[in-house]
Design a protein around this motif. Structure first.
Motif, PDB file in Angstrom:
ATOM      1  N   TYR A 171       0.840  -1.201   0.000  1.00 11.24           N
ATOM      2  CA  TYR A 171       0.000   0.000   0.000  1.00 11.24           C
ATOM      3  C   TYR A 171       0.877   1.254   0.000  1.00 11.24           C
ATOM      4  CZ  TYR A 171      -3.414  -3.473   1.596  1.00 11.24           C
ATOM      5  OH  TYR A 171      -4.204  -4.588   1.702  1.00 11.24           O
ATOM      6  N   ASP A 172       0.598   2.154  -0.926  1.00 12.35           N
ATOM      7  CA  ASP A 172       1.309   3.437  -0.921  1.00 12.35           C
ATOM      8  C   ASP A 172       0.437   4.555  -0.371  1.00 12.35           C
ATOM      9  OD1 ASP A 172      -0.394   4.066  -3.139  1.00 12.35           O
ATOM     10  OD2 ASP A 172       1.076   3.176  -4.495  1.00 12.35           O
ATOM     11  N   ASP A 173      -0.814   4.220  -0.034  1.00  5.53           N
ATOM     12  CA  ASP A 173      -1.706   5.193   0.589  1.00  5.53           C
ATOM     13  C   ASP A 173      -2.752   4.421   1.390  1.00  5.53           C
ATOM     14  OD1 ASP A 173      -3.082   7.464   1.328  1.00  5.53           O
ATOM     15  OD2 ASP A 173      -4.075   7.728  -0.605  1.00  5.53           O
ATOM     16  N   SER A 174      -2.860   4.704   2.678  1.00  6.36           N
ATOM     17  CA  SER A 174      -3.802   4.006   3.554  1.00  6.36           C
ATOM     18  C   SER A 174      -3.978   4.808   4.839  1.00  6.36           C
ATOM     19  CB  SER A 174      -3.286   2.602   3.879  1.00  6.36           C
ATOM     20  OG  SER A 174      -2.335   2.644   4.938  1.00  6.36           O
ATOM     21  N   PRO A 175      -4.947   4.466   5.683  1.00  6.40           N
ATOM     22  CA  PRO A 175      -5.084   5.149   6.977  1.00  6.40           C
ATOM     23  C   PRO A 175      -3.853   5.008   7.862  1.00  6.40           C
ATOM     24  CG  PRO A 175      -7.079   3.943   6.445  1.00  6.40           C
ATOM     25  CD  PRO A 175      -6.058   3.532   5.436  1.00  6.40           C
ATOM     26  N   ALA A 176      -3.036   3.962   7.620  1.00  5.49           N
ATOM     27  CA  ALA A 176      -1.817   3.747   8.398  1.00  5.49           C
ATOM     28  C   ALA A 176      -0.576   4.136   7.610  1.00  5.49           C
ATOM     29  CB  ALA A 176      -1.722   2.288   8.833  1.00  5.49           C
ATOM     30  N   GLY A 177      -0.747   4.829   6.494  1.00  6.37           N
ATOM     31  CA  GLY A 177       0.393   5.234   5.688  1.00  6.37           C
ATOM     32  C   GLY A 177       0.852   4.146   4.739  1.00  6.37           C
ATOM     33  N   ILE A 178       2.147   4.144   4.431  1.00  8.06           N
ATOM     34  CA  ILE A 178       2.737   3.167   3.505  1.00  8.06           C
ATOM     35  C   ILE A 178       3.148   1.925   4.289  1.00  8.06           C
ATOM     36  CG2 ILE A 178       4.630   2.743   1.903  1.00  8.06           C
ATOM     37  CD1 ILE A 178       4.726   5.772   1.397  1.00  8.06           C
ATOM     38  N   PHE A 179       2.671   0.760   3.851  1.00  4.71           N
ATOM     39  CA  PHE A 179       3.095  -0.493   4.490  1.00  4.71           C
ATOM     40  C   PHE A 179       2.759  -1.681   3.601  1.00  4.71           C
ATOM     41  CE2 PHE A 179      -1.300  -0.233   5.871  1.00  4.71           C
ATOM     42  CZ  PHE A 179      -1.740  -1.554   5.981  1.00  4.71           C
ATOM     43  N   ASP A 180       3.358  -2.828   3.917  1.00  5.52           N
ATOM     44  CA  ASP A 180       3.103  -4.083   3.212  1.00  5.52           C
ATOM     45  C   ASP A 180       2.251  -4.989   4.084  1.00  5.52           C
ATOM     46  OD1 ASP A 180       4.698  -3.612   0.831  1.00  5.52           O
ATOM     47  OD2 ASP A 180       6.442  -3.766   2.145  1.00  5.52           O
ATOM     48  N   GLU A 181       1.539  -5.909   3.425  1.00  6.32           N
ATOM     49  CA  GLU A 181       0.649  -6.818   4.145  1.00  6.32           C
ATOM     50  C   GLU A 181       0.637  -8.181   3.471  1.00  6.32           C
ATOM     51  OE1 GLU A 181      -3.820  -6.511   5.920  1.00  6.32           O
ATOM     52  OE2 GLU A 181      -3.670  -6.152   3.752  1.00  6.32           O
ATOM     53  N   LEU A 182       0.643  -9.232   4.285  1.00  4.37           N
ATOM     54  CA  LEU A 182       0.468 -10.597   3.802  1.00  4.37           C
ATOM     55  C   LEU A 182      -0.667 -11.230   4.589  1.00  4.37           C
ATOM     56  CD1 LEU A 182       1.269 -13.147   2.199  1.00  4.37           C
ATOM     57  CD2 LEU A 182       2.909 -13.669   4.031  1.00  4.37           C
ATOM     58  N   VAL A 183      -1.765 -11.548   3.890  1.00  2.00           N
ATOM     59  CA  VAL A 183      -2.902 -12.218   4.510  1.00  2.00           C
ATOM     60  C   VAL A 183      -2.882 -13.683   4.084  1.00  2.00           C
ATOM     61  CG1 VAL A 183      -5.410 -12.280   4.780  1.00  2.00           C
ATOM     62  CG2 VAL A 183      -4.244 -10.090   4.426  1.00  2.00           C
TER      63      VAL A 183
END
Length: 296
Positions: free
Chosen positions: A62-74
Motif C-alpha cells: 500500500y502506498d496510501d492508507s489510513p496507516a500510511g505506507i506499508f506491506d501486508e500478507l494475509v
C-alpha cells in the motif's frame, strides 16, 4: 442470520470505510481441510471437497492508507459457508505497521502480527527465446535486456517480542508497472471480497466485513513460495497461543499455529491474479450471531 453493527471509531484510522491504494498479488491454493479447520470456529462450516478447501494468500503493498505506507500478507486458511455464497477466513495477517496491526486485532478481529518485508529485485535470464526475437536482437532492434525478466524476492519475517521469526520467501515476477509503465495490466474491474473474522484473544466476537475492490487485474504465473529452513514450534509458545480461552484458538495445539499458516503458503497454487492501480474500500465489520450450516 442476525447481524449487529459494531463500534468501529477507534485508533488513528478514523471512521469507516477505510481506503487502501497500491498493488497486490492474490493467489489461490488448494489447502488441506484438516489444516484449515484448525483456524475456523466450530460453529462455522468449511467449504470443502475431497478433503481440500480454497485458501491461499493476499500479498499487498500500500502506498496510501489510513496507516500510511506499508506491506501486508494475509494467509487465507479457507472458505466458510455463508449461503448463498461463502466468506474467506484469515489464518494469519502479517503487516509492516504497528498501527495497522493494532487496528486489525481490535477492530476487525484479525490475527494480525507485525512483520518485516525485505524485498530484492533481480534480473534473471529468460529460459528460451524465439527465432524472431533472436534475429531482432542481433540486428539491433531489440536490446539484450529483453532476454531478462525481473523477479522480486519478498522475505517475510514476523516480529514478536523483539524476536524475529522467518515465515516465508515469496518469489514473484515484477509487475508490469514496475517493468514498463505502458505494459498491459488487464481490464478494470470491480469486485467484492466478503470475509469472516474474530474469535481471537483481542476480539472474541464473530465478525463479518467486506472489501470492495477496484483495480486492473490480470492472470500471472503463480509466485514460488519457500518456507523457513526449520519450523521451530517452540518459538510459537507465546501468550497469543497459551492464554486465550476462545475456542477457535484453543482448538489449535500450542506451538503449531505458525506451522499451519506456513503449510497454507506451501500448498498447491491453482491461480494467481495481479492487482494494479488497486483501490480497496474496507467496510466496518458487523457482529454475527452465528455461522450458518445450511448449504442449500
Amino acid at each position: 442470520m442476525e447481524v449487529k453493527d459494531t463500534n468501529c471509531t477507534s485508533l488513528g484510522y478514523g471512521k469507516p470505510p477505510w481506503i487502501f491504494k497500491g498493488s497486490a498479488l492474490y493467489q489461490l491454493h488448494l489447502v488441506k481441510a484438516e489444516n484449515a479447520r484448525a483456524f475456523i470456529p466450530k460453529e462455522c462450516k468449511l467449504v470443502e471437497a475431497f478433503g481440500y478447501t480454497l485458501g491461499g494468500f493476499f500479498l499487498a503493498s500500500y502506498d496510501d492508507s489510513p496507516a500510511g505506507i506499508f506491506d501486508e500478507l494475509v494467509v487465507i486458511a479457507g472458505l466458510v459457508w455463508n449461503p448463498p455464497t461463502s466468506c474467506a477466513w484469515a489464518a494469519r495477517v502479517l503487516v509492516g505497521s504497528d498501527e495497522a496491526c493494532l487496528h486489525g486485532r481490535k477492530v476487525v478481529g484479525l490475527p494480525s502480527q507485525v512483520a518485516r518485508f525485505s524485498k530484492k529485485i533481480t534480473a534473471l535470464p529468460q529460459t528460451s527465446e524465439s527465432k524472431s526475437s533472436s534475429f531482432l536482437r542481433r540486428i539491433g532492434l531489440r536490446t539484450s535486456s529483453s532476454n531478462y525478466k525481473n523477479h522480486m524476492d519478498v522475505e517475510v519475517t514476523e516480529i514478536k517480542k523483539q524476536t524475529a521469526m522467518s515465515i516465508c520467501n515469496i518469489n514473484v515476477n515484477a509487475t508490469a508497472s514496475q517493468q514498463d509503465s505502458k505494459g498491459w495490466m488487464g481490464p478494470l474491474i470491480k469486485m467484492s471480497l466478503p470475509n469472516f473474522s474474530g474469535r481471537t484473544k483481542y476480539n472474541s466476537n464473530l465478525l463479518k466485513y467486506s472489501c470492495q475492490i477496484e483495480c486492473r487485474v490480470r492472470a500471472v504465473q503463480p509466485a514460488k513460495v519457500s518456507g523457513p529452513s526449520a519450523l521451530d514450534a517452540d518459538k510459537e509458545n507465546s501468550s497469543e497461543d497459551q492464554s486465550s480461552n476462545v475456542e477457535s484458538v484453543s482448538r489449535v495445539p500450542r506451538g503449531t499455529k505458525r506451522n499451519f499458516s506456513i503449510s497454507v503458503m506451501l500448498s498447491k497454487p491453482i491461480l494467481a491474479l495481479e492487482f494494479n492501480h488497486l483501490k480497496m474500500r474496507v467496510e466496518a465489520p458487523t457482529t454475527v450471531t452465528a455461522c450458518s450450516h445450511d448449504t442449500t
